[in-house]
Motif scaffolding. Structure first.
Motif, mmCIF file in Angstrom:
data_model
loop_
_atom_site.group_PDB
_atom_site.id
_atom_site.type_symbol
_atom_site.label_atom_id
_atom_site.label_comp_id
_atom_site.label_asym_id
_atom_site.label_seq_id
_atom_site.Cartn_x
_atom_site.Cartn_y
_atom_site.Cartn_z
ATOM 1 N N LYS A 28 0.819 -1.217 0.000
ATOM 2 C CA LYS A 28 0.000 0.000 0.000
ATOM 3 C C LYS A 28 0.853 1.268 0.000
ATOM 4 O O LYS A 28 0.530 2.223 -0.703
ATOM 5 C CB LYS A 28 -0.878 0.074 1.256
ATOM 6 C CG LYS A 28 -2.091 -0.790 1.218
ATOM 7 C CD LYS A 28 -2.931 -0.593 2.457
ATOM 8 C CE LYS A 28 -2.222 -1.006 3.719
ATOM 9 N NZ LYS A 28 -1.217 -0.156 4.271
ATOM 10 N N LYS A 50 -2.630 9.224 5.693
ATOM 11 C CA LYS A 50 -2.434 7.878 6.228
ATOM 12 C C LYS A 50 -3.150 7.750 7.569
ATOM 13 O O LYS A 50 -3.090 8.653 8.389
ATOM 14 C CB LYS A 50 -0.921 7.668 6.417
ATOM 15 C CG LYS A 50 -0.554 6.320 6.925
ATOM 16 C CD LYS A 50 0.955 6.107 6.812
ATOM 17 C CE LYS A 50 1.356 4.823 7.502
ATOM 18 N NZ LYS A 50 0.573 3.662 7.105
ATOM 19 N N PRO A 52 -3.635 4.867 10.864
ATOM 20 C CA PRO A 52 -3.833 5.915 11.843
ATOM 21 C C PRO A 52 -2.874 7.078 11.637
ATOM 22 O O PRO A 52 -1.733 6.869 11.227
ATOM 23 C CB PRO A 52 -3.552 5.205 13.180
ATOM 24 C CG PRO A 52 -2.650 4.059 12.824
ATOM 25 C CD PRO A 52 -3.072 3.632 11.456
ATOM 26 N N ARG A 54 -0.584 9.112 13.405
ATOM 27 C CA ARG A 54 0.072 8.935 14.713
ATOM 28 C C ARG A 54 0.545 10.247 15.321
ATOM 29 O O ARG A 54 1.123 10.259 16.411
ATOM 30 C CB ARG A 54 1.228 7.932 14.573
ATOM 31 C CG ARG A 54 0.783 6.589 14.002
ATOM 32 C CD ARG A 54 1.890 5.532 14.066
ATOM 33 N NE ARG A 54 1.558 4.345 13.260
ATOM 34 C CZ ARG A 54 1.953 3.124 13.541
ATOM 35 N NH1 ARG A 54 2.695 2.887 14.601
ATOM 36 N NH2 ARG A 54 1.623 2.113 12.754
ATOM 37 N N ARG A 85 -10.026 8.877 13.044
ATOM 38 C CA ARG A 85 -10.580 9.238 11.728
ATOM 39 C C ARG A 85 -11.550 10.410 11.868
ATOM 40 O O ARG A 85 -11.527 11.340 11.068
ATOM 41 C CB ARG A 85 -11.263 8.022 11.097
ATOM 42 C CG ARG A 85 -10.259 6.957 10.670
ATOM 43 C CD ARG A 85 -10.919 5.780 9.993
ATOM 44 N NE ARG A 85 -11.511 4.811 10.895
ATOM 45 C CZ ARG A 85 -10.854 3.816 11.496
ATOM 46 N NH1 ARG A 85 -9.557 3.659 11.304
ATOM 47 N NH2 ARG A 85 -11.483 2.972 12.296
ATOM 48 N N ARG A 106 -5.129 3.310 4.278
ATOM 49 C CA ARG A 106 -5.962 2.734 5.350
ATOM 50 C C ARG A 106 -7.030 3.708 5.852
ATOM 51 O O ARG A 106 -6.816 4.905 5.913
ATOM 52 C CB ARG A 106 -5.156 2.279 6.575
ATOM 53 C CG ARG A 106 -4.292 1.088 6.326
ATOM 54 C CD ARG A 106 -3.947 0.424 7.654
ATOM 55 N NE ARG A 106 -2.954 -0.608 7.475
ATOM 56 C CZ ARG A 106 -3.233 -1.804 6.962
ATOM 57 N NH1 ARG A 106 -4.454 -2.105 6.585
ATOM 58 N NH2 ARG A 106 -2.287 -2.709 6.831
ATOM 59 N N GLY A 111 -10.227 -0.458 10.086
ATOM 60 C CA GLY A 111 -10.749 -0.365 11.452
ATOM 61 C C GLY A 111 -11.632 -1.551 11.784
ATOM 62 O O GLY A 111 -11.442 -2.229 12.801
ATOM 63 N N PHE A 114 -9.626 -5.219 11.294
ATOM 64 C CA PHE A 114 -8.617 -5.622 12.284
ATOM 65 C C PHE A 114 -9.250 -5.963 13.638
ATOM 66 O O PHE A 114 -8.845 -6.933 14.284
ATOM 67 C CB PHE A 114 -7.522 -4.547 12.438
ATOM 68 C CG PHE A 114 -6.435 -4.677 11.402
ATOM 69 C CD1 PHE A 114 -6.630 -4.191 10.116
ATOM 70 C CD2 PHE A 114 -5.240 -5.309 11.689
ATOM 71 C CE1 PHE A 114 -5.648 -4.333 9.139
ATOM 72 C CE2 PHE A 114 -4.237 -5.454 10.729
ATOM 73 C CZ PHE A 114 -4.443 -4.956 9.445
ATOM 74 N N GLU A 160 5.265 -4.901 15.061
ATOM 75 C CA GLU A 160 4.034 -4.332 15.615
ATOM 76 C C GLU A 160 2.992 -5.415 15.879
ATOM 77 O O GLU A 160 3.025 -6.502 15.304
ATOM 78 C CB GLU A 160 3.489 -3.226 14.695
ATOM 79 C CG GLU A 160 4.326 -1.967 14.823
ATOM 80 C CD GLU A 160 3.587 -0.700 14.437
ATOM 81 O OE1 GLU A 160 2.689 -0.752 13.602
ATOM 82 O OE2 GLU A 160 3.935 0.356 15.007
ATOM 83 N N TYR A 162 -0.050 -6.441 15.210
ATOM 84 C CA TYR A 162 -0.878 -7.300 14.359
ATOM 85 C C TYR A 162 -0.094 -8.040 13.274
ATOM 86 O O TYR A 162 -0.685 -8.723 12.446
ATOM 87 C CB TYR A 162 -1.956 -6.462 13.681
ATOM 88 C CG TYR A 162 -2.904 -5.772 14.624
ATOM 89 C CD1 TYR A 162 -3.435 -6.431 15.728
ATOM 90 C CD2 TYR A 162 -3.289 -4.453 14.400
ATOM 91 C CE1 TYR A 162 -4.307 -5.780 16.593
ATOM 92 C CE2 TYR A 162 -4.168 -3.809 15.266
ATOM 93 C CZ TYR A 162 -4.668 -4.474 16.351
ATOM 94 O OH TYR A 162 -5.538 -3.845 17.201
HETATM 95 P P1 DGP Z 1 0.078 0.892 9.331
HETATM 96 O O1 DGP Z 1 0.583 2.207 9.907
HETATM 97 O O2 DGP Z 1 -0.689 1.062 8.039
HETATM 98 O O3 DGP Z 1 1.170 -0.172 9.276
HETATM 99 O O4 DGP Z 1 -1.023 0.386 10.370
HETATM 100 C C1 DGP Z 1 -0.655 0.009 11.652
HETATM 101 C C2 DGP Z 1 -1.318 -1.244 12.088
HETATM 102 O O5 DGP Z 1 -2.592 -0.942 12.653
HETATM 103 C C3 DGP Z 1 -1.581 -2.266 10.989
HETATM 104 O O6 DGP Z 1 -1.305 -3.571 11.532
HETATM 105 C C4 DGP Z 1 -3.038 -2.119 10.702
HETATM 106 C C5 DGP Z 1 -3.620 -1.685 12.007
HETATM 107 N N1 DGP Z 1 -4.762 -0.795 11.871
HETATM 108 C C6 DGP Z 1 -4.903 0.254 11.033
HETATM 109 N N2 DGP Z 1 -6.062 0.890 11.242
HETATM 110 C C7 DGP Z 1 -6.677 0.206 12.236
HETATM 111 C C8 DGP Z 1 -7.918 0.393 12.915
HETATM 112 O O7 DGP Z 1 -8.694 1.306 12.649
HETATM 113 N N3 DGP Z 1 -8.211 -0.514 13.901
HETATM 114 C C9 DGP Z 1 -7.365 -1.524 14.241
HETATM 115 N N4 DGP Z 1 -7.726 -2.342 15.217
HETATM 116 N N5 DGP Z 1 -6.192 -1.713 13.619
HETATM 117 C C10 DGP Z 1 -5.850 -0.857 12.636
#
Ligand code: DGP
Length: 221
Positions: A28, A50, A52, A54, A85, A106, A111, A114, A160, A162
């Protein structure tokens, strides 16, 4: 200043909301960055977002959770991701209505996918979707599809929370349940160029539709 309808911005078409979704390590980031470069080179007013995000106070809590520095109740952290968001909604709407196309890495589909993937009783897909109902909906969702085993081979998952194959398999299933009319599934195991040319075609069609007056919709109402 009163508008007499002759202003050059009076009828400026809105920007398009182009979303990338997919499991971790599906490409992505590369594809969204390449798309932004391509559209900029064609003179499109475009920005890369992007989630989340951060940088905000809520985003920093999410960041600490993802890095395993804090433990947070699963429902509570779900609502933090959603709040992250919602806190960007106004600036998102302002950018789109000013004619800026947003390429977003994302969003609410991640959201729901996951959290639902955790399989926690009570936190089913409908529960997970509820807090994001009413957010601006994407004009096109580009889902980069990849087997978690293949994604893991791309330099491996990071550290990380997940980034584990079993979780990613469950996430992929939930994404399938979330497919809607905005959805375009691309085989992300192909070369960057092959995926990129499909991405460009989808994005250009979405931008054209917005220029022709396609209204912005809202999620899951
Ligand atoms: P990324 O910065 O795209 O690598 O996202 C960080 C991690 O968080 C990735 O494993 C996906 C997860 N993630 C992204 N958005 C959400 C969300 O809204 N809820 C949850 N539970 N996980 C999310």
């Amino acid at each position: 200043m009163a508008s007499n309808g002759n202003s050059s911005t009076a009828h400026k078409p809105r920007g398009s909301f182009i979303l990338f979704e997919g499991g971790d390590r599906c490409g992505k980031t590369t594809q969204s960055e390449n798309l932004v470069k391509h559209l900029s080179s064609k003179g499109v007013d475009v920005a890369l977002w992007k989630f989340p995000d951060r940088q905000t106070a809520i985003g920093q809590m999410i960041n600490a959770y993802l890095q395993g520095k804090t433990e947070t109740d699963d429902a509570a952290v779900h609502l933090l991701f959603s709040a992250n968001r919602w806190e960007k909604r106004e600036s998102m709407l302002a950018a789109l209505s000013a004619g800026q196309t947003l390429v977003v890495d994302r969003y609410a589909y991640s959201g729901a996918a996951f959290t639902a993937a955790k399989g926690i009783p009570g936190l089913d897909l409908e529960w997970c979707k509820a807090p994001d109902k009413g957010l601006p909906a994407p004009d096109a969702t580009i889902y980069l599809s990849m087997m978690p085993e293949a994604a893991a081979k791309r330099g491996g998952y990071g550290s990380e929370r997940y980034e584990k194959e079993e979780m990613q398999r469950s996430v992929a299933q939930r994404f399938q349940d979330l497919r809607d009319a905005t959805w375009h599934t691309l085989d992300a195991a192909r070369s960057i160029e092959a995926v990129g040319s499909d991405v460009t075609r989808i994005a250009e069609a979405a931008i054209e539709a917005c220029q022709e007056g396609k209204p912005l919709e809202h999620l899951w109402l």
